[in-house]
Motif scaffolding. Structure first.
Motif, PDB file in Angstrom:
ATOM      1  N   GLN A 288       0.822  -1.204   0.000  1.00 21.00           N
ATOM      2  CA  GLN A 288       0.000   0.000   0.000  1.00 21.00           C
ATOM      3  C   GLN A 288       0.860   1.260   0.000  1.00 21.00           C
ATOM      4  OE1 GLN A 288      -3.551   0.440  -0.065  1.00 21.00           O
ATOM      5  NE2 GLN A 288      -2.794   2.481  -0.476  1.00 21.00           N
ATOM      6  N   VAL A 289       1.937   1.271   0.783  1.00 20.06           N
ATOM      7  CA  VAL A 289       2.806   2.438   0.826  1.00 20.06           C
ATOM      8  C   VAL A 289       3.454   2.675  -0.527  1.00 20.06           C
ATOM      9  CG1 VAL A 289       4.932   3.372   1.810  1.00 20.06           C
ATOM     10  CG2 VAL A 289       3.220   2.354   3.300  1.00 20.06           C
ATOM     11  N   ALA A 290       3.902   1.589  -1.196  1.00 23.02           N
ATOM     12  CA  ALA A 290       4.486   1.730  -2.529  1.00 23.02           C
ATOM     13  C   ALA A 290       3.463   2.316  -3.505  1.00 23.02           C
ATOM     14  CB  ALA A 290       4.971   0.370  -3.027  1.00 23.02           C
ATOM     15  N   TYR A 291       2.219   1.896  -3.365  1.00 27.89           N
ATOM     16  CA  TYR A 291       1.139   2.388  -4.229  1.00 27.89           C
ATOM     17  C   TYR A 291       0.895   3.882  -3.988  1.00 27.89           C
ATOM     18  CZ  TYR A 291      -3.261   1.824  -6.843  1.00 27.89           C
ATOM     19  OH  TYR A 291      -4.263   1.894  -7.769  1.00 27.89           O
ATOM     20  N   LEU A 292       0.845   4.273  -2.706  1.00 24.68           N
ATOM     21  CA  LEU A 292       0.660   5.686  -2.381  1.00 24.68           C
ATOM     22  C   LEU A 292       1.832   6.528  -2.875  1.00 24.68           C
ATOM     23  CD1 LEU A 292      -0.770   5.472   1.258  1.00 24.68           C
ATOM     24  CD2 LEU A 292      -1.997   6.173  -0.786  1.00 24.68           C
ATOM     25  N   GLU A 293       3.039   5.986  -2.768  1.00 27.95           N
ATOM     26  CA  GLU A 293       4.201   6.720  -3.253  1.00 27.95           C
ATOM     27  C   GLU A 293       4.107   6.962  -4.759  1.00 27.95           C
ATOM     28  OE1 GLU A 293       7.800   4.808  -2.081  1.00 27.95           O
ATOM     29  OE2 GLU A 293       7.788   5.757  -0.114  1.00 27.95           O
TER      30      GLU A 293
END
Length: 583
Positions: free
Chosen positions: A361-366
């Protein structure tokens, strides 16, 4: 998780695709969701014992339901309603009216609740599934089931049918008008209906004051005194960078700022800039230095040689504790006390928001933030609405579009629709280092290259949690009592993340619990604390103000002059300033 430098990334196409997807998925990673369901499905497929148990449960539930159907249809006895198969959970108010006890609606409700319970059994307790994935699957499946709840449809909701019959369908006409109006306003980028009645500087954020300092990241507001004498030591508010500061200065009757000023305090407020694409490289350390650090320096310029009583709300509280821990290492901290409103410092049990935060999820938000340089308010709102879908989505569908009624806009609702963006680099650092890795509470987070610890903070703390807080669960907030070695007054108020904090004197149906933990006190679990701490009726603001009095110098003084000599703010402008008006 290693931070990815966008300038060196070779996955530009992937990021563009993910950013486009995020606009459709409200910023929720489909890959993260699929990984959770795959984990659950594979382990369930390899668990014949669990499968057999689910088959038995399904047969048992079907048998109970058919027996209930027969009793209802044959009118056996007068207590059929007392022999229902299943009762809704206490917090589930969808089927509480008497109309849901009559045929055929009782059958709709019972069938749905049994199905919901079976799916809960199917999703939980599967050996081998990670706890995070189990929580994600359980939460997501619950949301999907809520979509088909009989309370959401005209023909299966008796209360809705009754209103429709009484009004000759006019409720549906109004509902369609409401739907079209909301769709039109959303497509034009306008706020919700009724927000026009609330204007910053007119009936919101009206406490008189001046912007006495500004830099690229903050405006610092000093509020005008309303008493002849004031307490010698000032108060500085640090709101979350995700919110406009005026939640603490709403209408005149529920303004925390006005409450304090009228009680003889000199109050300062940080107003954060609403970042744009140009601010994409702002870091968390920039927020520490240009934000809280500069504000503390400027307050000391106005009122020199005095301790400052600091207040942090939500993420602003997290930021404030980072600054306080760093200053404590220097043995000359100017912070006299810290008050935290719904602020977490340990994120190991951060509640249902953890469902949306993992490495995928963090990679997606980034990737989303990399494209536009910030995380937009609309992309954050989706996750918060899903956390309370019954309250924020389906109840609105029923109320606004099927019953054709509008809930009147109020100042808190108007503020809630006026959020701020979060810059790419800072938010990535926050998610990875504080939220996911929990570096601060585990002594790994560094400020100016030096590790900081909550245990270094030695000033008294007043910590407020809220009973129904979905953003900063009170049991998570409570942990600071045992992560610090200083005196901590912990207060638990009724209400949620925002409504629980805005609890002015005279507000009806408010209560709280409060106790003091001294340095030498032993550990007490949240549940034991709740059980052993008595309830007090009324507003907790009064309790907090008494605490502030006890931490301040006894003798009051003349109010300080407005403004800072030599400030970069060449001429003082009136509060609320410019940054709070940015969209």
């Amino acid at each position: 998780m290693e931070h990815r430098d966008p300038s060196k990334s070779v996955n530009t196409l992937d990021r563009i695709i993910h950013a486009a997807e995020g606009k459709i998925t409200a910023g929720i990673s489909p890959t993260s969701m699929m990984l959770a369901y795959i984990d659950w499905a594979i382990h369930l497929a390899n668990s014949p014992g669990k499968q057999g148990e689910l088959i038995k449960k399904a047969m048992k539930k079907n048998s109970r339901f058919l027996s209930y159907v027969v009793k209802c249809l044959t009118h056996l006895g007068n207590d059929v309603d007392n022999q229902r198969c299943i009762e809704p959970l206490p917090q589930d108010k969808r089927f509480e009216s008497d109309a849901w006890k009559r045929l055929p609606f009782s059958l709709y409700a019972q069938s749905f609740l049994l199905t919901q319970q079976w799916w809960h059994n199917a999703i939980t307790g599967v050996n081998g599934v990670s706890k995070h994935h189990e929580n994600v699957v359980s939460f997501t499946t619950r949301q999907l089931l809520d979509v088909i709840s009989p309370s959401n449809f005209l023909l299966t909701n008796p209360d809705l049918l009754k209103v429709t019959e009484q009004e000759g369908g006019q409720n549906l006409v109004r509902g369609m008008q409401n739907l079209l109006e909301d769709w039109g306003r959303s497509s034009r980028g306008e706020g919700p209906v009724g927000i026009e009645a609330f204007k910053i500087g007119e009936n919101l954020a009206t406490t008189p004051g001046k912007v006495v300092y500004s830099n690229h990241l903050i405006e610092l507001i000093q509020y005008s005194p309303t008493t002849d004498k004031v307490y010698a030591e000032p108060i500085l508010f640090v709101p979350a960078w995700i919110m406009k500061y005026y939640i603490m200065d709403l209408s005149e009757h529920n303004s925390m700022v006005k409450f304090l000023v009228d009680n003889g305090y000199t109050v300062f407020m940080i107003s954060w800039k609403n970042p744009t694409e140009e601010d994409r490289d702002l870091t968390l350390e920039n927020y520490i230095d240009l934000g809280v650090g500069h504000a503390l320096e400027q307050v000391s310029s106005v009122i020199p040689n005095k301790k400052i009583h600091t207040v942090g709300y939500c993420l602003g509280g997290t930021l404030l504790t980072l600054v306080a821990a760093a200053l404590a290492k220097e043995d000359n901290s100017i912070i006299g006390s810290i008050t935290l409103f719904a602020a977490q410092t340990d994120f190991s049990e951060a509640g249902e928001l953890m469902l949306f935060i993992d490495h995928s999820q963090v990679a997606y938000l980034e990737d989303m933030m990399w494209e536009q340089g910030y995380l937009d308010t609309k992309q954050m709102k989706g996750a918060f609405q899903l956390l309370r879908s019954n309250d924020l989505i389906w109840s609105r569908v029923l109320h606004d579009y099927l019953l054709g009624q509008r809930a009147p806009m109020n100042d808190l609702m108007a503020w809630n629709s006026d959020a701020t963006r979060m810059p790419y680099k800072m938010h990535s650092e926050y998610l990875e280092q504080l939220f996911m890795n929990n570096d601060f509470s585990e002594h790994r987070y560094k400020v100016h290259g030096k590790p900081v610890s909550l245990g270094d903070i030695d000033c008294p703390l007043f910590v407020v949690g809220a009973e129904k807080d979905h953003v900063a669960p009170w049991k998570s907030v409570y942990k600071i009592k045992h992560l610090t070695r200083t005196e901590v007054t912990f207060l638990l108020t009724s209400g949620g993340h925002n409504a629980g904090i805005i609890s002015q004197p005279g507000h009806p149906n408010r209560h709280y619990r409060v106790s003091l933990k001294k340095r030498s006190d032993k550990y007490l679990s949240p549940d034991k604390w709740l059980e052993s701490t008595g309830v007090k009726e009324g507003s907790w603001w009064l309790e907090w103000e008494r605490w502030l009095v006890s931490k301040n110098e006894a003798e009051k003084v003349a109010p300080p002059k407005m403004g800072i000599k030599g400030s970069v703010a060449k001429s003082l402008i009136d509060a609320p300033g410019h940054y709070v008006l940015e969209h």
